[in-house]
Enzyme design. Sequence first.
Site, PDB file in Angstrom:
ATOM      1  N   LYS A 179      45.965 -17.101 -14.396  1.00 27.96           N
ATOM      2  CA  LYS A 179      45.232 -16.204 -13.489  1.00 27.96           C
ATOM      3  C   LYS A 179      44.043 -15.604 -14.223  1.00 27.96           C
ATOM      4  O   LYS A 179      44.197 -14.994 -15.273  1.00 27.96           O
ATOM      5  CB  LYS A 179      46.167 -15.087 -13.016  1.00 27.96           C
ATOM      6  CG  LYS A 179      45.484 -13.927 -12.303  1.00 27.96           C
ATOM      7  CD  LYS A 179      46.443 -12.765 -12.128  1.00 27.96           C
ATOM      8  CE  LYS A 179      45.740 -11.511 -11.644  1.00 27.96           C
ATOM      9  NZ  LYS A 179      46.631 -10.339 -11.601  1.00 27.96           N
ATOM     10  N   ASP A 235      39.554  -6.679 -11.817  1.00 28.03           N
ATOM     11  CA  ASP A 235      40.434  -6.404 -10.684  1.00 28.03           C
ATOM     12  C   ASP A 235      40.276  -4.957 -10.243  1.00 28.03           C
ATOM     13  O   ASP A 235      40.982  -4.072 -10.713  1.00 28.03           O
ATOM     14  CB  ASP A 235      41.884  -6.700 -11.053  1.00 28.03           C
ATOM     15  CG  ASP A 235      42.814  -6.435  -9.876  1.00 28.03           C
ATOM     16  OD1 ASP A 235      42.319  -6.403  -8.726  1.00 28.03           O
ATOM     17  OD2 ASP A 235      44.017  -6.263 -10.103  1.00 28.03           O
ATOM     18  N   LYS A 274      41.435   0.353  -6.662  1.00 34.61           N
ATOM     19  CA  LYS A 274      42.147   1.143  -7.668  1.00 34.61           C
ATOM     20  C   LYS A 274      41.432   2.475  -7.866  1.00 34.61           C
ATOM     21  O   LYS A 274      40.211   2.575  -7.749  1.00 34.61           O
ATOM     22  CB  LYS A 274      42.188   0.393  -9.003  1.00 34.61           C
ATOM     23  CG  LYS A 274      42.955  -0.916  -8.979  1.00 34.61           C
ATOM     24  CD  LYS A 274      42.936  -1.563 -10.346  1.00 34.61           C
ATOM     25  CE  LYS A 274      43.559  -2.945 -10.351  1.00 34.61           C
ATOM     26  NZ  LYS A 274      45.002  -2.913 -10.079  1.00 34.61           N
ATOM     27  N   ASP A 315      45.250  -5.671  -3.403  1.00 35.02           N
ATOM     28  CA  ASP A 315      45.468  -5.555  -4.847  1.00 35.02           C
ATOM     29  C   ASP A 315      46.618  -6.442  -5.319  1.00 35.02           C
ATOM     30  O   ASP A 315      46.935  -6.475  -6.496  1.00 35.02           O
ATOM     31  CB  ASP A 315      45.732  -4.093  -5.238  1.00 35.02           C
ATOM     32  CG  ASP A 315      45.540  -3.846  -6.726  1.00 35.02           C
ATOM     33  OD1 ASP A 315      44.822  -4.644  -7.365  1.00 35.02           O
ATOM     34  OD2 ASP A 315      46.096  -2.864  -7.250  1.00 35.02           O
ATOM     35  N   GLU A 337      46.446  -9.661  -5.475  1.00 36.27           N
ATOM     36  CA  GLU A 337      45.601 -10.858  -5.384  1.00 36.27           C
ATOM     37  C   GLU A 337      46.026 -11.994  -6.298  1.00 36.27           C
ATOM     38  O   GLU A 337      45.771 -13.162  -6.010  1.00 36.27           O
ATOM     39  CB  GLU A 337      44.141 -10.489  -5.684  1.00 36.27           C
ATOM     40  CG  GLU A 337      43.746 -10.409  -7.148  1.00 36.27           C
ATOM     41  CD  GLU A 337      44.475  -9.338  -7.950  1.00 36.27           C
ATOM     42  OE1 GLU A 337      44.612  -9.518  -9.177  1.00 36.27           O
ATOM     43  OE2 GLU A 337      44.912  -8.328  -7.355  1.00 36.27           O
ATOM     44  N   ARG A 391      48.840 -13.427  -7.096  1.00 36.04           N
ATOM     45  CA  ARG A 391      49.754 -14.418  -6.524  1.00 36.04           C
ATOM     46  C   ARG A 391      49.055 -15.308  -5.504  1.00 36.04           C
ATOM     47  O   ARG A 391      49.448 -16.458  -5.303  1.00 36.04           O
ATOM     48  CB  ARG A 391      50.958 -13.707  -5.913  1.00 36.04           C
ATOM     49  CG  ARG A 391      50.630 -12.745  -4.792  1.00 36.04           C
ATOM     50  CD  ARG A 391      51.658 -11.645  -4.626  1.00 36.04           C
ATOM     51  NE  ARG A 391      51.519 -10.644  -5.679  1.00 36.04           N
ATOM     52  CZ  ARG A 391      52.335  -9.581  -5.800  1.00 36.04           C
ATOM     53  NH1 ARG A 391      53.332  -9.411  -4.951  1.00 36.04           N
ATOM     54  NH2 ARG A 391      52.144  -8.720  -6.765  1.00 36.04           N
TER      55      ARG A 391
END
Length: 497
Positions: free
Chosen positions: A253, A258, A265, A335, A337, A339
């Site tokens: 990944k 992020d 966040k 959030d 994301e 997976r």
Amino acid sequence: MLITIDKAGSSDVLLYPAYAGETFPYPLSEARKRPGTMTWLYSRTEGEADMLSAGMGERSRSTLERVRRAGGASARSLLLEGRNAGTLVGSLEPLAEPEIVRSKEVAAEWLQAWIEGWLLGLYRFDKYRGVTKLAGEVRLNLRSEDWSGLTLVELDEVIRIAAHRAEGANLTRDWVNETPGALNPDTFVQWTEELFRDKPVSIRIYRGQELADRGMNGLLTVGAGSLYAPALIELTYDGLPGSEAPTLALVGKAITFDMGGMNAKTGRDISDARMDMGGAAAVIGAMDILVRQRAGTRVTALIAVADNLPDARSTLPSSVITYPNGLTVQVANTDGEGRLVLADALIHAAGLGVAQAIDIATLTGNVGDALGLGIAGIWGDTAMTRTLVEIGERNGERLWPMPLMDDYESELKSHYADLRNVGTSTLAGAIVAALFIRRFVAEPMSWVHIDMAGTVQYKQDVGYAEAGATGYGARLLADYAVHYARQHKSDNREISS
């Protein structure tokens, strides 16, 4: 050269591993022989070298990781003292039970671990430092008389292997530590292409319309809000040309930042969001090690690269995406994301016909709550898990087997799609994430999932790691790839006989 043989200088510090209950050249309390304890013994006589003892604890309880940490702590101690060289002193005895007979293999393992630790311990990410940058390097010298069981050629080979492994891990650290101003989906692809250019690695990049044509809607969904287009990187290293050996897939990944998407966040400092590509960096580091060592294995790396940012174009919570295997997913929280993009990569791995797949990702904060920062969680195939755990115990990149609780799949139930991407409660988040990913693993491919969110960084200096990226996973994955190839070769030999 940071590692030399029989080239000690007058300024070298003498480095002594100090074991509990054993004599030492100078008086040293047992407390000073505890693992991780570094003690300076300064010379009072002109012409004598200063000494540094590295506490090793009881010899019967020593491990390769303890040796590695002692090597790293020694290097860091010299660096902080402004020294430029140290000579390792003392003959080697067995690592574990006293009755084990000393052998070349034991000597080579011990020395490789010390050198790996030394080189990992000297690592520092100072690209952006100015007046606080530490100048210089610290050379480690080995006395061939202390390693009389190993020829000079064998000593050189030990040094070479240790250096390759440390370089791969330090490459991983560099990428994970890098700032978002430098590392984004575009530069991640560019750096990967530059790293493996002119090396025995084939590279294919899937972007734009090709992602859409292949139904890689996880990447397209997650990356919708970024200035930089998402991509799937496919790297293939074949160290077994002409062989029918099955392919191992390493799936990483690479969310280069992020922010959480529309579920943004919040926090006083979310700098760690740049480290959400730690799994992909581990895959890159592992491939680097395998290529450097010309390893006899066949590996395909699949790296899902995107940013997860809030923007007018970003995917909205409650959106539904469809995967090529027919599953539809409600994006209940943007959030969650990682997976979503791993699902694309695993479906692609099945299309390539790989026999085994390891996905590795900084996936959930929940795994850190359960296991802390020193050990990652692993789910999936029992035999793969057992082997990876054993490898991690030896090389210091530890894993703890976690359950795939089928009962918890109810957490993923959606009222208007096949699945939600996150659970309905705050409990067992790491397990629920693994259950989600499992839905995208096709038979007969064997699979494990590693959640390394806790192990991607240290908050303070520990052993051979400075605060920041640990480089976790690079050596673990490379070691497994080599083991996998050897196992297959052994299986074939048994069948043919």
